[in-house]
Design a protein around this motif. Structure first.
Motif: not given
Ligand code: ADP
Ligand code: MG
Length: 723
Positions: A10-17, A168-173
């Motif tokens: 829900d936060v970083v998108g399906d592909r990245t997750s 980057q993902c952590v920043d988004m989270a």
């Protein structure tokens, strides 16, 4: 907005997750927030390669000069060696079994590399450095500028999910996070002046400065210790509630008869520990006790007395030994100590007597059949065995006590496999010959009660230990052999210990290369024994012993050595623990630097067990002032097993300290280091006790309770589960 339980997609998108899930098992926002950075790179602190010193923790900005992958000689796996240069000098980076990194570390690209400087073959190197490559075509100054004044987290990463992408993902989270509820009781948090959970998580990933990062790390490390202590203490309270058969010491029984024939007085420590154990056994709740003691402190007699008390009460006791050599020796020791009291059921034997039986994997079918029958009918009061005791066909009439010898070699699953063979939860006594520091005991055995034997029996002679450097004084090795001849001439016996069974088979120089050390020829039993027998020790009765021999051969060799029919036993570490031949007075350990500190302490505990002084000679070709030599000097300098085990633990990886199979708890113990964090663990224990005293089932602390339950669930399949 998201919380820690939210799906990461829900936060970083399906592909990245999906990549994060595949690489690290990260599924929720919380999982990602718990993927902690290993360190931070700081732009202002870049070093020049030419000025690096061994042992420095450094970050360098450099360009990949060359990159090669080659297989390792005689082993599976490969080594990737990357040479980088910053114009001032070159530096080698090595990666074991990570050939895929070659794709990232392309010749001509620039990156930041961080790690600890090691030396191999007089060349500086970083082994498994962290790095962040600067994208092709990006302006280097610009990229470097991004690091200026910023603490760039370095994450455990993979090829598909490099550190910067995780960042980057952590920043988004973080941007999407709602307020996080803190499970730590407010009184505990404020007493330590810790940041809230929310602040700690944010500051660990994106610190304002290193002080904030440290405070965050401390709070999260404390959490791990605190939750673990809560789990262990709660489990201990649960165990105390289980019902079992009380095994009270009775007057006029086997134990009393045994005490009357014991050829020595128990030491004060033995009496104290015995009392603790007898009190436990008398309870209607199963005992869960760890007995730790110095080498030679007399744990075996203490255990035997506990077993006899259980036999007196009509039950059986099983002793689980780590090796066949030790199991067989226990039978011999017990038979010797018990005398006629071990011959129950035989014509003319005392009606207080019991029977011993041995169950091992390699015994003959008829012997095994008889042993199984004795265990199942209750004919044998004491059953001794190796892991074969756990076999499906092994049944007991009334198993009341399990004694686990030299605990560190047994997993919890094995202990549990034995427990299910009893009608009611049996009493459990775990013995370990490696004394461990208090906080380690608290962490690893936090749900067991601990008894400690520090004292050695009276009249025991101290062991003198010397380091013999064959580099500096090759002739001293001759002195060692001469000492053996002298001892044998005086009627004593000797051990010679070698690290290997056969010459030059296993470790390859390539592995040493990775760890920055070189390996000369290492002594082996099969090469050394004949050489000594025909050379330096000619005329003496020399025999060899190692793990690849049949158990009959091992057993007959040990018997012959115990009977004094062998003068010198050349052996691997199969004699490390428990072997007890009082007439052996000297031990020569070849390539002693190949052994761990505690292992050396165990080994030398095989001599000086009688009334003659013991001598241990540590032979090494390690140069003075190397860490290897320092370890040997430490062993030579003290006989205090607690101090040595601390030195030993400091040098081992945390996973080894906590046990190999800690899959379940591992994900919860990311930051905690049992030695480094001693003060923290003590605090956490005290706080956990305080909280449980106020609310035994944590009903007043629902979110804390939920957090402990999560840990307990993951630990259920894991070694920490001694319940
Ligand atoms: P460890 O604690 O290393 O297992 P052991 O139980 O093997 O030690 O005991 C070492 C030796 O000391 C054995 O030979 C044992 O019989 C002897 N021993 C044990 N207790 C005493 C005692 N109280 N007095 C004298 N000797 C003892
Ligand atoms: Mg022992």
């Amino acid at each position: 907005m998201a919380n820690l339980e939210s799906k990461l997609s829900d936060v970083v998108g399906d592909r990245t997750s999906k990549v994060l899930a595949d690489a690290f098992g990260i599924k929720s926002v919380g999982d990602l927030m718990r993927h902690y950075p290993r360190r931070y790179m700081v732009r202002g602190e870049l070093s020049d390669i030419a000025e690096l010193k061994e042992g420095d923790e450094v970050t360098i900005l450099a360009e990949v000069f060359s990159s090669t992958t080659r297989p390792i000689r005689g082993r599976k796996g490969s080594i990737l060696e990357v040479i980088v240069t910053d114009g001032s000098a070159k530096l080698s980076l090595t990666f074991f079994n990570q050939a895929w990194r070659e794709k990232e570390l392309k010749v001509g690209t620039q990156g930041l590399f961080a790690g600890k400087v090691g030396i191999f073959n007089n060349k500086k190197q970083l082994s498994h450095p962290d790095y962040q490559m600067i994208a092709d075509g990006a302006d280097v100054d610009n990229a470097a500028q991004n690091f200026a004044g910023k603490y760039l987290p370095v994450y455990p990463a993979t090829g598909k999910m490099p550190s910067w992408k995780i960042s980057q993902c952590v920043d988004m989270a973080i941007a999407s996070l709602d307020e996080i509820k803190d499970y730590l009781p407010e009184e505990v948090r404020s007493a330590h002046d810790y940041p809230t959970l929310q602040a700690a998580l944010v500051q660990l990933h994106t610190p304002a400065d290193l002080d904030h990062a440290d405070a965050a790390r401390e709070r999260l490390t404390f959490d791990e210790a605190f939750l673990l202590q809560l789990m262990l203490l709660m489990r201990r309270n649960e165990l105390k509630k289980l019902n079992t058969i009380s095994r009270k010491v009775i007057a006029g029984g086997l134990l009393e008869a045994f005490d009357a024939t014991l050829p020595f007085e128990l030491t004060g420590g033995q009496r104290e520990v015995t009392k603790e154990i007898e009190e436990d056994l008398a309870q209607a709740h199963p005992m869960h006790r760890l007995l730790q003691g110095e080498v030679g402190s007399g744990k075996t007699v203490v255990a035997l007395r506990a077993m006899l008390a259980v036999v007196d009460s009509g039950g059986q006791a099983a002793l689980l030994a780590p090796t066949e050599v030790l199991a067989a020796q226990h039978v011999r020791t017990f038979e010797k100590l018990l005398g006629p009291l071990a011959h129950g059921g035989k014509l003319g034997s005392s009606d207080r007597a019991t029977q011993l039986t041995l169950i091992t994997g390699s015994q003959s079918a008829p012997a095994r059949k008889e042993a199984l029958a004795l265990a199942a009918t209750g004919g044998a009061g004491i059953i001794i065995g190796t892991h074969a005791l756990l076999g499906e066909k092994v049944e007991f009439a009334d198993l009341g006590l399990i004694v686990v010898d030299e605990q560190h070699r047994f997993g919890v699953e094995q202990r549990d496999a034995l427990k299910v063979k009893a009608q009611k939860p049996p009493h459990l006594l775990v013995m370990t010959a490696t004394p461990i520091p208090r906080t380690v005991a608290m962490t690893v055995f936090g749900d067991l009660d601990v008894s400690t034997l520090r004292e050695l029996p009276l009249g025991r002679q101290p062991i003198t230990t010397h380091v013999i450097s064959v580099l500096e004084k090759p002739a001293f090795l001759e002195r060692a052999w001469a000492r053996i001849r002298e001892e044998v001439a005086a009627g004593h016996q000797a051990y010679v210990v070698a690290p290997r069974i056969e010459a030059g088979n296993d470790e390859s120089a390539d592995i040493d290369f990775l760890f920055g050390q070189e390996s000369p020829d290492i002594a082996s039993v099969t090469e050394l024994a004949p050489r000594l027998a025909s050379g330096a020790l000619a005329g003496l009765r020399v025999a060899d012993l190692h793990g690849r021999q049949s158990s009959e051969l091992k057993d007959s060799t040990m018997r012959a050595f115990a009977a004094g029919e062998i003068d010198v036993l050349v052996s691997t570490t199969v004699i490390e623990v428990g072997v007890d031949v009082a007439n052996a007075t000297v031990m020569v350990i070849m390539d002693a630097d190949r052994f761990g500190v505690s292992q050396l302490h165990q080994l030398r505990g095989r001599v000086g067990r009688g009334t003659s002084p013991g001598l241990c000679l540590l032979v090494t070709s390690a140069a003075v002032e190397t860490p290897a030599r320092a370890r040997l000097d430490a062993v030579a300098a003290t006989l205090d097993g607690f101090e040595l085990s601390r030195i030993d633990l400091e040098q081992r990886r945390e996973g080894d300290v906590l046990g190999a199979k800690q899959s379940g708890t591992q994900s919860h113990l990311r930051l905690l280091r049992v030695l480094r964090d001693e003060a923290l663990i003590e605090n956490a224990r005290a706080d956990a006790e305080g909280v449980l005293a106020a609310s035994p089932d944590l009903t007043s602390y629902p979110s804390l309770s939920a957090e402990v339950a999560l840990l307990a669930k993951d630990a259920a399949i894991d070694y920490l589960d001694k319940g």
